[in-house]
Design an enzyme around this catalytic site. Sequence first.
Site, PDB file in Angstrom:
ATOM      1  N   ASP A  39      48.182  37.109  22.887  1.00 10.53           N
ATOM      2  CA  ASP A  39      47.625  36.096  22.060  1.00 10.53           C
ATOM      3  C   ASP A  39      46.079  36.175  21.919  1.00 10.53           C
ATOM      4  O   ASP A  39      45.705  35.517  20.984  1.00 10.53           O
ATOM      5  CB  ASP A  39      48.025  34.503  22.388  1.00 10.53           C
ATOM      6  CG  ASP A  39      49.537  34.249  22.164  1.00 10.53           C
ATOM      7  OD1 ASP A  39      50.316  35.072  21.558  1.00 10.53           O
ATOM      8  OD2 ASP A  39      49.832  33.225  22.712  1.00 10.53           O
ATOM      9  N   ARG A  53      61.891  39.324  18.632  1.00 13.69           N
ATOM     10  CA  ARG A  53      62.112  38.324  19.702  1.00 13.69           C
ATOM     11  C   ARG A  53      63.407  37.458  19.833  1.00 13.69           C
ATOM     12  O   ARG A  53      63.584  36.489  19.320  1.00 13.69           O
ATOM     13  CB  ARG A  53      60.989  37.008  18.817  1.00 13.69           C
ATOM     14  CG  ARG A  53      59.629  37.854  18.682  1.00 13.69           C
ATOM     15  CD  ARG A  53      58.546  36.712  18.466  1.00 13.69           C
ATOM     16  NE  ARG A  53      58.190  35.804  19.102  1.00 13.69           N
ATOM     17  CZ  ARG A  53      57.320  34.691  19.294  1.00 13.69           C
ATOM     18  NH1 ARG A  53      56.829  34.599  18.088  1.00 13.69           N
ATOM     19  NH2 ARG A  53      57.008  34.117  20.139  1.00 13.69           N
ATOM     20  N   PRO A  54      64.229  38.232  20.627  1.00 17.07           N
ATOM     21  CA  PRO A  54      65.501  37.544  20.791  1.00 17.07           C
ATOM     22  C   PRO A  54      65.215  36.302  21.516  1.00 17.07           C
ATOM     23  O   PRO A  54      64.417  36.260  22.386  1.00 17.07           O
ATOM     24  CB  PRO A  54      66.224  38.491  21.377  1.00 17.07           C
ATOM     25  CG  PRO A  54      65.435  39.720  22.058  1.00 17.07           C
ATOM     26  CD  PRO A  54      63.973  39.444  21.018  1.00 17.07           C
ATOM     27  N   ILE A  55      66.521  35.487  21.923  1.00 13.59           N
ATOM     28  CA  ILE A  55      66.611  34.379  22.828  1.00 13.59           C
ATOM     29  C   ILE A  55      67.670  34.511  23.794  1.00 13.59           C
ATOM     30  O   ILE A  55      68.107  33.783  24.461  1.00 13.59           O
ATOM     31  CB  ILE A  55      66.624  33.177  22.121  1.00 13.59           C
ATOM     32  CG1 ILE A  55      67.885  33.000  21.298  1.00 13.59           C
ATOM     33  CG2 ILE A  55      65.133  32.989  21.328  1.00 13.59           C
ATOM     34  CD1 ILE A  55      67.990  31.468  20.856  1.00 13.59           C
ATOM     35  N   ASP A  56      68.085  35.836  24.121  1.00 10.19           N
ATOM     36  CA  ASP A  56      69.311  36.381  24.912  1.00 10.19           C
ATOM     37  C   ASP A  56      68.773  35.627  26.355  1.00 10.19           C
ATOM     38  O   ASP A  56      69.741  35.120  26.907  1.00 10.19           O
ATOM     39  CB  ASP A  56      69.612  37.757  24.987  1.00 10.19           C
ATOM     40  CG  ASP A  56      68.124  38.405  25.363  1.00 10.19           C
ATOM     41  OD1 ASP A  56      67.220  38.299  24.727  1.00 10.19           O
ATOM     42  OD2 ASP A  56      68.433  39.286  26.372  1.00 10.19           O
ATOM     43  N   GLN A  57      67.715  35.534  26.841  1.00 13.87           N
ATOM     44  CA  GLN A  57      67.338  35.232  28.205  1.00 13.87           C
ATOM     45  C   GLN A  57      67.594  33.867  28.376  1.00 13.87           C
ATOM     46  O   GLN A  57      68.012  33.257  29.121  1.00 13.87           O
ATOM     47  CB  GLN A  57      65.956  35.742  28.683  1.00 13.87           C
ATOM     48  CG  GLN A  57      65.801  37.369  28.936  1.00 13.87           C
ATOM     49  CD  GLN A  57      66.914  37.890  29.429  1.00 13.87           C
ATOM     50  OE1 GLN A  57      67.034  37.341  30.642  1.00 13.87           O
ATOM     51  NE2 GLN A  57      67.335  38.995  28.915  1.00 13.87           N
ATOM     52  N   ARG A  88      59.185  29.626  15.361  1.00  5.52           N
ATOM     53  CA  ARG A  88      60.188  30.036  16.407  1.00  5.52           C
ATOM     54  C   ARG A  88      60.154  29.096  17.687  1.00  5.52           C
ATOM     55  O   ARG A  88      61.164  28.935  18.424  1.00  5.52           O
ATOM     56  CB  ARG A  88      59.565  31.093  16.884  1.00  5.52           C
ATOM     57  CG  ARG A  88      60.400  32.262  16.478  1.00  5.52           C
ATOM     58  CD  ARG A  88      60.108  33.418  17.442  1.00  5.52           C
ATOM     59  NE  ARG A  88      61.190  33.920  18.140  1.00  5.52           N
ATOM     60  CZ  ARG A  88      61.617  33.584  19.171  1.00  5.52           C
ATOM     61  NH1 ARG A  88      60.841  32.866  19.962  1.00  5.52           N
ATOM     62  NH2 ARG A  88      62.688  34.169  19.718  1.00  5.52           N
ATOM     63  N   CYS A 102      60.072  37.857  13.536  1.00  7.62           N
ATOM     64  CA  CYS A 102      59.033  37.299  12.880  1.00  7.62           C
ATOM     65  C   CYS A 102      57.929  38.455  12.780  1.00  7.62           C
ATOM     66  O   CYS A 102      58.213  39.464  13.069  1.00  7.62           O
ATOM     67  CB  CYS A 102      58.549  36.195  13.632  1.00  7.62           C
ATOM     68  SG  CYS A 102      57.611  36.365  15.125  1.00  7.62           S
ATOM     69  N   LYS A 126      48.049  24.386  21.778  1.00  2.32           N
ATOM     70  CA  LYS A 126      49.259  24.434  21.066  1.00  2.32           C
ATOM     71  C   LYS A 126      50.675  24.517  22.011  1.00  2.32           C
ATOM     72  O   LYS A 126      51.602  23.807  21.804  1.00  2.32           O
ATOM     73  CB  LYS A 126      49.200  25.182  19.950  1.00  2.32           C
ATOM     74  CG  LYS A 126      50.388  25.670  19.162  1.00  2.32           C
ATOM     75  CD  LYS A 126      50.314  26.658  18.153  1.00  2.32           C
ATOM     76  CE  LYS A 126      50.612  28.200  18.631  1.00  2.32           C
ATOM     77  NZ  LYS A 126      51.765  28.864  18.781  1.00  2.32           N
ATOM     78  N   ASN A 127      50.501  25.667  22.908  1.00  2.01           N
ATOM     79  CA  ASN A 127      51.599  26.138  23.452  1.00  2.01           C
ATOM     80  C   ASN A 127      52.119  25.220  24.538  1.00  2.01           C
ATOM     81  O   ASN A 127      53.158  25.342  25.106  1.00  2.01           O
ATOM     82  CB  ASN A 127      51.560  27.821  23.722  1.00  2.01           C
ATOM     83  CG  ASN A 127      51.662  28.675  22.533  1.00  2.01           C
ATOM     84  OD1 ASN A 127      52.146  28.002  21.398  1.00  2.01           O
ATOM     85  ND2 ASN A 127      51.332  29.772  22.613  1.00  2.01           N
ATOM     86  N   ARG A 169      48.444  26.931  11.571  1.00  2.00           N
ATOM     87  CA  ARG A 169      49.455  26.697  12.535  1.00  2.00           C
ATOM     88  C   ARG A 169      49.220  26.144  13.878  1.00  2.00           C
ATOM     89  O   ARG A 169      49.685  25.580  14.755  1.00  2.00           O
ATOM     90  CB  ARG A 169      50.516  27.980  12.420  1.00  2.00           C
ATOM     91  CG  ARG A 169      51.328  27.874  11.213  1.00  2.00           C
ATOM     92  CD  ARG A 169      52.186  29.051  11.243  1.00  2.00           C
ATOM     93  NE  ARG A 169      53.166  28.718  12.622  1.00  2.00           N
ATOM     94  CZ  ARG A 169      53.964  29.558  12.998  1.00  2.00           C
ATOM     95  NH1 ARG A 169      54.495  30.776  12.339  1.00  2.00           N
ATOM     96  NH2 ARG A 169      54.997  29.433  13.868  1.00  2.00           N
TER      97      ARG A 169
END
Length: 419
Positions: A306, A123-127, A94, A118, A23-24, A398
């Site tokens: 995971d 889980r920020p996306i600042d990077q 996400r 979540c 999936k990933n 999912r």
Amino acid sequence: MPARLVIEGGVRLRGHVEASAAKNAALPAMAASLLTAQSIVLDNVPRLADVVTMTSLLERLGAKITREADGATRLSVPSVTTPEAPYELVSTMRASVVVLGPLLARTGTARVALPGGCAIGVRPIDQHLKGLAKLGADIAIQNGYVEARASRLKGARITTDLVTVTGTENLMMAAALAEGVTVLENAAREPEVADLARLLTAMGARIEGAGTERIEIEGVAELGGARHRVIPDRIEAGTLLVAGAITGGDVTLTGVTPRHLQATLAKLEECGVSITVEGDRVRCLGPARPRPADVITSPFPGFPTDMQAQMMALLGRAEGLSKITETIFENRFMHAAELCRMGALIETDGPFAVIRGVEAYQGAPVMATDLRASASLVLAGLAARGTTEVSRVYHLDRGYEGLERKLQSLGARIERVKT
Ligand code: EPU
């Protein structure tokens, strides 16, 4: 209609089962189609709810996506019709955020809803955003959306503050079409990142070092079409191996890449599971009762977060005391309370969980809270005395392709029931 999984525990699983594609790796590979007007053909996209969500999102952005007669998925984006990834799709998945880099690189603008937190963490996306700014993008947060603009991105040296998988993927895709050379330091080494680099390279990108912590990308003016086979899912594989191990069974997985599974295999062996690797097959023989072990999650090649929930289900039956330290996500122990409802003895404190193994789980009604948590409850159910009913199975759908069908083929008594 909501569904539950009803599991009659106590069967020792036996037989062979084939791994699905990851999936990933599939999700970013699909997003890479935004980088070119030509077709991308992916041979083995798994049938998952997250893939359906990514398909809807890409179609919204202008993609034409079809299943070929041979089962392959063809994606083409002749032109991006809108650069906006709406909140209703990003909030359900996400990983939608991986369209940000490609959209910006292809069209010079992107408007992507901020994913928000979540079930497993903030889980920020600042990077992702800091990296894109380094590549010359103007970034603003407006009404819950990231708005990014750039005439043409320019190569830069980017050192992320922490290891981020989709962050590395976003920056690698953006840099592939930037002017000049980009160096990503502290890059994620996950096999899914290397797989995406393989696809991008087949599309004409110039990338060195993917799979290591330093990736160098020499931008090109344009990318073309390619055909790609997505790597096997190391987390699905690990989950099925635990299914063999936890039931004291004898399960052989085929079509896997064992070197992607090393941390999981080593930990299973430490627990007394006998593992044999031969080419693309891994055979696992479960002990009557596993030995305890300590687990610390960390970025690849460390033990994957995971697989943490599934490992906890196994250690819940171990003969002794185990400890799990979750270092990647701050709230990824939601399964612990549900496992306790099945008779497990687990105490959590911040990033630590202490697990006192019990001889057997008892069947119980339990509720899934996220994808991997659902898998751990299914695993405990397989080993439990009596009947387990796992509700909120949509979490499982999912990310696992036909998990109950695969488990049935190994002899498990597991049924999907509509409620
Ligand atoms: N982080 C930040 N800022 C950022 C990015 C990440 O603080 O800009 C933090 C996260 O909050 C987290 C850590 O860094 O604490 C690592 O997050 P990462 O960005 O690596 O996670 P991700 O890319 O969002 C992918 C997988 C996850 C998997 C993680 C870690 C995909 C689509 N998702 O998420 O998969 O758990 O890497 O390996 O690749 C799953 O499949 O069940 C799943 C959650």
